[in-house]
Design a protein around this motif. Structure first.
Motif, PDB file in Angstrom:
ATOM      1  N   TYR A   1      -3.406   7.884  -2.751  1.00  0.00           N
ATOM      2  CA  TYR A   1      -4.257   7.033  -2.148  1.00  0.00           C
ATOM      3  C   TYR A   1      -5.670   7.049  -2.697  1.00  0.00           C
ATOM      4  O   TYR A   1      -6.081   5.937  -2.497  1.00  0.00           O
ATOM      5  CB  TYR A   1      -4.218   8.011  -0.490  1.00  0.00           C
ATOM      6  CG  TYR A   1      -5.202   7.160   0.376  1.00  0.00           C
ATOM      7  CD1 TYR A   1      -5.127   6.238   1.266  1.00  0.00           C
ATOM      8  CD2 TYR A   1      -6.463   8.057   0.254  1.00  0.00           C
ATOM      9  CE1 TYR A   1      -6.100   5.547   1.852  1.00  0.00           C
ATOM     10  CE2 TYR A   1      -7.636   7.214   1.337  1.00  0.00           C
ATOM     11  CZ  TYR A   1      -7.434   6.176   1.883  1.00  0.00           C
ATOM     12  OH  TYR A   1      -8.325   5.611   2.816  1.00  0.00           O
TER      13      TYR A   1
ATOM     14  N   ALA B   1       0.937  -1.268  -0.144  1.00  0.00           N
ATOM     15  CA  ALA B   1       0.057   0.116  -0.088  1.00  0.00           C
ATOM     16  C   ALA B   1       0.938   1.338   0.161  1.00  0.00           C
ATOM     17  O   ALA B   1       0.635   2.097  -0.856  1.00  0.00           O
ATOM     18  CB  ALA B   1      -0.959  -0.120   1.197  1.00  0.00           C
TER      19      ALA B   1
ATOM     20  N   LYS C   1     -10.231   0.868   3.866  1.00  0.00           N
ATOM     21  CA  LYS C   1      -9.306   1.557   3.320  1.00  0.00           C
ATOM     22  C   LYS C   1      -8.665   2.504   4.084  1.00  0.00           C
ATOM     23  O   LYS C   1      -7.365   2.636   4.332  1.00  0.00           O
ATOM     24  CB  LYS C   1      -9.637   1.926   1.948  1.00  0.00           C
ATOM     25  CG  LYS C   1      -8.388   2.574   1.105  1.00  0.00           C
ATOM     26  CD  LYS C   1      -8.823   3.390   0.011  1.00  0.00           C
ATOM     27  CE  LYS C   1      -7.765   3.938  -0.698  1.00  0.00           C
ATOM     28  NZ  LYS C   1      -8.170   4.608  -1.951  1.00  0.00           N
ATOM     29  N   ARG C   2      -9.461   3.147   4.843  1.00  0.00           N
ATOM     30  CA  ARG C   2      -8.915   4.208   5.942  1.00  0.00           C
ATOM     31  C   ARG C   2      -8.004   3.748   6.800  1.00  0.00           C
ATOM     32  O   ARG C   2      -7.080   4.260   7.200  1.00  0.00           O
ATOM     33  CB  ARG C   2     -10.242   4.862   6.413  1.00  0.00           C
ATOM     34  CG  ARG C   2      -9.865   6.096   7.347  1.00  0.00           C
ATOM     35  CD  ARG C   2     -11.166   6.816   7.758  1.00  0.00           C
ATOM     36  NE  ARG C   2     -10.988   7.825   8.774  1.00  0.00           N
ATOM     37  CZ  ARG C   2     -10.773   7.484   9.958  1.00  0.00           C
ATOM     38  NH1 ARG C   2     -11.017   6.489  10.549  1.00  0.00           N
ATOM     39  NH2 ARG C   2     -10.461   8.859  10.934  1.00  0.00           N
TER      40      ARG C   2
ATOM     41  N   THR D   1      -5.821   4.487  -5.684  1.00  0.00           N
ATOM     42  CA  THR D   1      -5.563   3.255  -5.331  1.00  0.00           C
ATOM     43  C   THR D   1      -6.622   2.510  -4.718  1.00  0.00           C
ATOM     44  O   THR D   1      -7.206   2.840  -3.637  1.00  0.00           O
ATOM     45  CB  THR D   1      -4.264   2.932  -4.385  1.00  0.00           C
ATOM     46  OG1 THR D   1      -3.070   3.529  -5.157  1.00  0.00           O
ATOM     47  CG2 THR D   1      -3.755   1.415  -4.290  1.00  0.00           C
ATOM     48  N   GLY D   2      -7.099   1.318  -5.224  1.00  0.00           N
ATOM     49  CA  GLY D   2      -8.242   0.449  -4.717  1.00  0.00           C
ATOM     50  C   GLY D   2      -7.554  -0.643  -3.839  1.00  0.00           C
ATOM     51  O   GLY D   2      -6.428  -1.260  -3.987  1.00  0.00           O
ATOM     52  N   MET D   3      -8.583  -1.111  -2.880  1.00  0.00           N
ATOM     53  CA  MET D   3      -8.158  -2.242  -1.978  1.00  0.00           C
ATOM     54  C   MET D   3      -8.018  -3.637  -2.780  1.00  0.00           C
ATOM     55  O   MET D   3      -7.016  -4.255  -2.344  1.00  0.00           O
ATOM     56  CB  MET D   3      -9.125  -2.249  -0.939  1.00  0.00           C
ATOM     57  CG  MET D   3      -9.318  -1.056   0.030  1.00  0.00           C
ATOM     58  SD  MET D   3      -7.835  -1.095   1.148  1.00  0.00           S
ATOM     59  CE  MET D   3      -8.326  -2.463   2.493  1.00  0.00           C
TER      60      MET D   3
ATOM     61  N   LEU E   1      -5.926   1.157   6.502  1.00  0.00           N
ATOM     62  CA  LEU E   1      -4.976   1.071   5.957  1.00  0.00           C
ATOM     63  C   LEU E   1      -4.065   2.452   5.761  1.00  0.00           C
ATOM     64  O   LEU E   1      -2.758   2.192   5.878  1.00  0.00           O
ATOM     65  CB  LEU E   1      -4.813   0.037   4.514  1.00  0.00           C
ATOM     66  CG  LEU E   1      -3.993  -0.177   3.698  1.00  0.00           C
ATOM     67  CD1 LEU E   1      -2.786  -0.912   4.633  1.00  0.00           C
ATOM     68  CD2 LEU E   1      -4.319  -0.807   2.669  1.00  0.00           C
TER      69      LEU E   1
END
Length: 208
Positions: free
Chosen positions: A30, A21, A56-57, A33-35, A59
């Protein structure tokens, strides 16, 4: 099996996700970029991803606190303790960064800068986490300038505001270098900072 090995190493899985990540957030942003992209690049299962980072937050915060903070500490804060004074440290840091980037022919930018520009307007907790890193960086530089002032190495400086100026110059130069994909702005900023700081340290230099 590989899958079992990964399952039995939860910290290794988490580390791999955060590293992946961090690389993606710095290079492409950020928000962009997808999970799923991170999960595939990190080669982890959906279950492992959800276990460590259900959102995602979460991460993003881990990347800021674990990787971006470390990058600033390693690149800027630690070298301050290894040099005789602030100008020597700053010149060394700029030189190391230029020397690392120039052969690559590409510039991803400052990780802290990139994340701050990307997420600060959208997430207060991330903004505060990023601001904590800026504050630690500024405090470390300010302390080095203050030590130089106390030892008589420097005169007529305001440690806190001078530290802010150095960070602003570096951050702006990195943004320009990223936009141009060229280290020229860093080279020029290094030279101008050295000249500016030489004036602030002139009394000590002439005495020596």
């Amino acid at each position: 099996m590989i899958g079992n090995g990964r399952t039995n190493d939860p910290q290794g899985v988490r580390r791999r996700i955060v590293d992946t990540a961090y690389d993606a957030f710095v290079k492409q942003g950020y928000i962009a970029t997808g999970m799923l992209e991170i999960r595939e690049k990190a080669s982890v299962s959906g279950g492992a991803m959800a276990h460590h980072f259900p959102a995602k937050r979460a991460l993003g915060l881990a990347v800021i606190r674990d990787r971006v903070s470390h990058a600033v500490r390693q690149t800027w804060i630690e070298p301050l303790d290894r040099c005789v004074d602030a100008p020597a440290a700053i010149d060394l840091i700029f030189g190391d960064i230029i020397g690392e980037l120039a052969p690559k022919g590409s510039v991803s930018g400052c990780p802290l800068n990139n994340m701050a520009m990307d997420v600060s307007p959208h997430d207060p907790e991330m903004r505060l986490a990023l601001d904590d890193i800026f504050a630690a960086w500024q405090e470390a530089l300010s302390a080095k300038f203050q030590a130089d002032l106390a030892s008589g190495r420097a005169s007529n400086i305001q440690p806190s505001s001078l530290a802010t100026l150095v960070i602003a110059i570096y951050s702006g130069a990195m943004a320009m270098a990223k936009a141009r994909q060229d280290v020229g702005a860093l080279v020029e900023s290094r030279a101008e900072l050295a000249a500016l700081l030489a004036l602030k340290y002139r009394r000590v230099t002439s005495a020596g």
